[in-house]
Design a protein around this motif. Structure first.
Motif, short mmCIF file in Angstrom:
data_model
loop_
_atom_site.label_atom_id
_atom_site.label_comp_id
_atom_site.label_asym_id
_atom_site.label_seq_id
_atom_site.Cartn_x
_atom_site.Cartn_y
_atom_site.Cartn_z
N VAL A 167 -9.96 16.51 73.71
CA VAL A 167 -11.39 16.65 73.40
C VAL A 167 -12.20 16.70 74.71
O VAL A 167 -11.73 16.28 75.76
CB VAL A 167 -11.91 15.49 72.51
CG1 VAL A 167 -11.18 15.45 71.19
CG2 VAL A 167 -11.83 14.15 73.21
N HIS A 168 -13.37 17.18 74.62
CA HIS A 168 -14.32 17.32 75.73
C HIS A 168 -13.67 17.52 77.11
O HIS A 168 -13.71 16.65 77.96
CB HIS A 168 -15.38 16.21 75.75
CG HIS A 168 -14.90 14.81 75.55
ND1 HIS A 168 -13.78 14.31 76.17
CD2 HIS A 168 -15.42 13.79 74.84
CE1 HIS A 168 -13.64 13.04 75.83
NE2 HIS A 168 -14.61 12.70 75.01
N VAL A 169 -13.12 18.72 77.30
CA VAL A 169 -12.59 19.10 78.62
C VAL A 169 -13.80 19.44 79.50
O VAL A 169 -14.51 20.40 79.24
CB VAL A 169 -11.65 20.32 78.51
CG1 VAL A 169 -11.17 20.76 79.89
CG2 VAL A 169 -10.46 20.01 77.60
N PHE A 188 -6.62 12.35 64.69
CA PHE A 188 -6.96 11.00 65.15
C PHE A 188 -7.23 11.04 66.65
O PHE A 188 -6.44 11.59 67.41
CB PHE A 188 -5.79 10.03 64.86
CG PHE A 188 -5.52 9.89 63.39
CD1 PHE A 188 -6.19 8.94 62.63
CD2 PHE A 188 -4.62 10.74 62.75
CE1 PHE A 188 -5.97 8.83 61.26
CE2 PHE A 188 -4.39 10.64 61.38
CZ PHE A 188 -5.06 9.68 60.63
N LYS A 189 -8.36 10.45 67.02
CA LYS A 189 -8.74 10.46 68.44
C LYS A 189 -8.33 9.16 69.12
O LYS A 189 -8.68 8.08 68.65
CB LYS A 189 -10.25 10.67 68.59
CG LYS A 189 -10.71 10.66 70.05
CD LYS A 189 -12.18 10.99 70.17
CE LYS A 189 -12.66 10.81 71.61
NZ LYS A 189 -14.09 11.06 71.79
N MET A 190 -7.61 9.28 70.21
CA MET A 190 -7.18 8.12 71.00
C MET A 190 -7.89 8.14 72.35
O MET A 190 -8.13 9.20 72.91
CB MET A 190 -5.66 8.18 71.24
CG MET A 190 -4.81 7.54 70.17
SD MET A 190 -4.80 8.39 68.57
CE MET A 190 -3.75 9.78 68.88
N THR A 199 -19.24 19.70 70.25
CA THR A 199 -20.41 19.26 71.02
C THR A 199 -20.27 17.84 71.52
O THR A 199 -20.91 17.45 72.48
CB THR A 199 -21.70 19.31 70.17
OG1 THR A 199 -21.53 18.46 69.03
CG2 THR A 199 -22.02 20.72 69.76
N ASP A 200 -19.44 17.01 70.83
CA ASP A 200 -19.41 15.58 71.13
C ASP A 200 -20.81 15.00 70.97
O ASP A 200 -21.17 14.05 71.66
CB ASP A 200 -18.87 15.35 72.55
CG ASP A 200 -18.46 13.91 72.80
OD1 ASP A 200 -18.31 13.15 71.82
OD2 ASP A 200 -18.33 13.54 73.98
N ASN A 201 -21.60 15.62 70.09
CA ASN A 201 -22.99 15.17 69.92
C ASN A 201 -23.02 13.66 69.67
O ASN A 201 -22.46 13.14 68.72
CB ASN A 201 -23.61 15.88 68.71
CG ASN A 201 -25.10 15.68 68.60
OD1 ASN A 201 -25.86 16.46 69.17
ND2 ASN A 201 -25.54 14.66 67.89
N THR A 232 -16.37 20.78 66.15
CA THR A 232 -15.12 20.01 66.06
C THR A 232 -15.29 18.55 66.42
O THR A 232 -14.35 17.77 66.25
CB THR A 232 -14.08 20.62 67.02
OG1 THR A 232 -14.70 20.74 68.31
CG2 THR A 232 -13.61 21.97 66.54
N HIS A 233 -16.45 18.15 66.93
CA HIS A 233 -16.50 16.83 67.55
C HIS A 233 -17.94 16.32 67.61
O HIS A 233 -18.73 16.79 68.41
CB HIS A 233 -15.92 16.99 68.97
CG HIS A 233 -15.80 15.74 69.77
ND1 HIS A 233 -15.13 15.72 70.97
CD2 HIS A 233 -16.25 14.48 69.59
CE1 HIS A 233 -15.18 14.50 71.49
NE2 HIS A 233 -15.86 13.74 70.66
N THR A 234 -18.27 15.38 66.73
CA THR A 234 -19.61 14.76 66.77
C THR A 234 -19.47 13.26 66.54
O THR A 234 -18.46 12.78 66.02
CB THR A 234 -20.53 15.32 65.67
OG1 THR A 234 -19.98 14.98 64.39
CG2 THR A 234 -20.72 16.82 65.78
N HIS A 235 -20.47 12.53 66.92
CA HIS A 235 -20.53 11.07 66.64
C HIS A 235 -21.91 10.77 66.09
O HIS A 235 -22.82 10.45 66.84
CB HIS A 235 -20.35 10.25 67.92
CG HIS A 235 -19.09 10.52 68.66
ND1 HIS A 235 -17.95 9.79 68.46
CD2 HIS A 235 -18.79 11.43 69.62
CE1 HIS A 235 -17.00 10.25 69.27
NE2 HIS A 235 -17.48 11.24 69.98
N MET A 236 -22.08 10.88 64.78
CA MET A 236 -23.39 10.57 64.20
C MET A 236 -23.44 9.07 63.90
O MET A 236 -22.48 8.50 63.37
CB MET A 236 -23.60 11.37 62.91
CG MET A 236 -23.45 12.86 63.08
SD MET A 236 -24.61 13.57 64.25
CE MET A 236 -24.12 15.29 64.20
#
Ligand code: URP
Ligand code: ZN
Ligand code: ZN
Ligand code: ZN
Length: 443
Positions: free
Chosen positions: A190-192, A101-103, A268-270, A62-66
């Motif tokens: 996100v990322h608790v 949308f992520k704030m 993962t917030d990779n 659900t959550h990555t930053h490539m």
């Protein structure tokens, strides 16, 4: 025309989020065509034997930053999508298939939004049927805490956690939930990363709030004691925001909440930076690029700590690694389910085989692994993406650009049904009164 890809996965246990059943799965041209026992299939079809294996829906991270450009450098694993401002949000939701949308409440003077801005952004998400996501940490307190640590001569990675303890995350989580509730907007945290923030999410869900909490592989698989490691590079490798927590009981606690549906879904917030990039902060922890790995190891880490440990069953595993994400982000059952007409994103999973995670053998660009040395049960044997075998016999069969954007419509039923009903029945009404006819003081 290319030969149609036809695959029969034979004799495995098909695991969905609600049940498991021994079945064959027949795939044609990227779609699941049939699921059932002893399927009779024409000759020439490729057969994958899945006896004693699980057949699960492909994982959804659900959550990555490539390739994220961040803190003076760029994440080394590639692929990234970014967004901003109100009109663009509407265009993205209505025309481009983006529905979340992520704030940020952290990263003061960079991304951080004030409460009034969050209110406006959440209101806009609600208007366009999107899911508001928050990075919940109090950015003002982090900035003050960081100054304090540096003034005390604490310049190493331990300062990163010390300047933003659990309550900094818990306070922002509570604030975001309160603001979202004020506009009746669904919220996704996100990322608790901490027990305190997870409790805030769990309490809010029990109070009836439409809120979803996303623990990540890092927080479920390791902890923040590493920040105190004597080797700077080792300690810096774990720096991410919110930080991993030094309380070693945190990962098991987050997993319990995930198992019990207090937390909903895993990412993962990779966001990977190699050691020489982390070294931008060698003399000042505030300059260490924030982010850790996870995208490759998420499924194994969650199987090991969640299912192998006995905290959750195989069906809950599928829910938290795949189906719930597909429901929240509105592409279920196209993804997240092994069923007729679903996309053929399928993993043949061996729950008994083990592997040891190591940077020496991983496939990521980053030069270390926060799960180094962890032994995991649960290994993918074959991975099928849109009907094509992309991983088998420990070999990848993929090329860059093969991935496909999934268009996501607004107003996910899973998220918005309750919101809509509350709007209809929960609207405050003015009290009808006779006009006041008494005296009014003069001012
Ligand atoms: O440290 C983190 N989490 N890096 C990625 C950016 C973000 O805040 O998610
Ligand atoms: Zn974040
Ligand atoms: Zn360590
Ligand atoms: Zn992130």
């Amino acid at each position: 025309m290319a030969e149609p890809s036809r695959i029969l996965i034979k004799g495995g246990k098909v695991v969905n989020e609600d049940c498991s059943v021994i079945s064959d799965v027949y795939i044609e041209n990227g779609k699941i065509v049939e699921v059932g026992p002893n399927l009779q299939i024409p000759a020439g079809v490729r057969v994958i034997n899945a006896t004693d294996k699980l057949v699960i829906p492909g994982g959804i991270d659900t959550h990555t930053h490539m390739e994220l450009a961040f803190m003076g450098t760029k994440a080394v694993d590639d692929f990234h999508i970014g967004t901003k401002v109100k009109k663009e949000m509407e265009t993205l939701a209505k025309e481009k298939g983006v529905n979340s949308f992520k704030m940020f409440m952290a990263y003061k003077d960079v991304f951080m939004l004030q409460d009034s801005e969050l209110y406006a952004a959440f209101a806009q998400c609600k208007e366009i049927g999107a899911i508001a996501q928050v990075h919940a940490e109090n950015g003002d307190l982090i900035a003050e805490g960081a100054k304090k640590m540096l003034s005390m001569g604490i310049r190493g990675p331990e300062g990163h956690e010390l300047c933003r303890p659990e309550e900094v995350e818990a306070e922002a989580t509570q604030r975001a939930i309160t603001i979202a509730h004020a506009v009746n907007c669904p919220l996704y945290v996100v990322h608790v990363m901490s027990k305190s923030a997870a409790k805030v999410v769990a309490d809010a869900r029990r109070d009836g709030r439409v809120v979803f909490g996303e623990p990540i592989a890092a927080g479920l698989g390791t902890d923040g004691t590493h920040y105190w490691h004597k080797d700077w590079a080792h300690a810096a490798g774990f720096v991410m925001g919110p930080p991993l927590r030094p309380d070693p009981s945190t990962p098991a606690y987050l997993m319990d909440l995930l198992a019990n549906d207090d937390l909903s879904v895993t990412g993962t917030d990779n966001c990977t930076f190699s050691v020489c990039q982390k070294a931008l902060g060698k003399d000042d922890f505030t300059k260490i690029p924030n982010g850790v790995n996870g995208v490759e190891d998420r499924m194994s880490v969650i199987w090991e700590r969640g299912v192998h440990s006995g905290k959750m069953d195989e069906n809950r595993f599928v829910a938290v690694t795949s189906s719930n994400a597909a429901k929240i982000f509105n592409f279920y059952p196209q993804k997240g389910r092994i069923a007729k007409n679903s996309d053929a994103d399928v993993v043949v999973w061996d729950p008994n085989l083990t592997r040891r995670i190591s940077a020496k053998t991983h496939h990521q660009a980053v030069d270390y692994n926060i799960f180094e040395g962890m032994e995991c049960h649960g290994i993918p044997i074959v991975t099928i993406s849109r009907g094509k075998v992309v991983y088998e016999d420990r070999q990848f069969h993929v090329s860059p650009g093969q991935g496909k954007f999934v268009h996501r419509g607004p107003f996910s039923e899973f998220v918005y049904k309750r919101i809509r009903q509350r709007d209809q029945v929960g609207r405050p009404a003015a009290v009808i009164r006779k006009p006041y006819e008494g005296k009014v003081i003069s001012v």
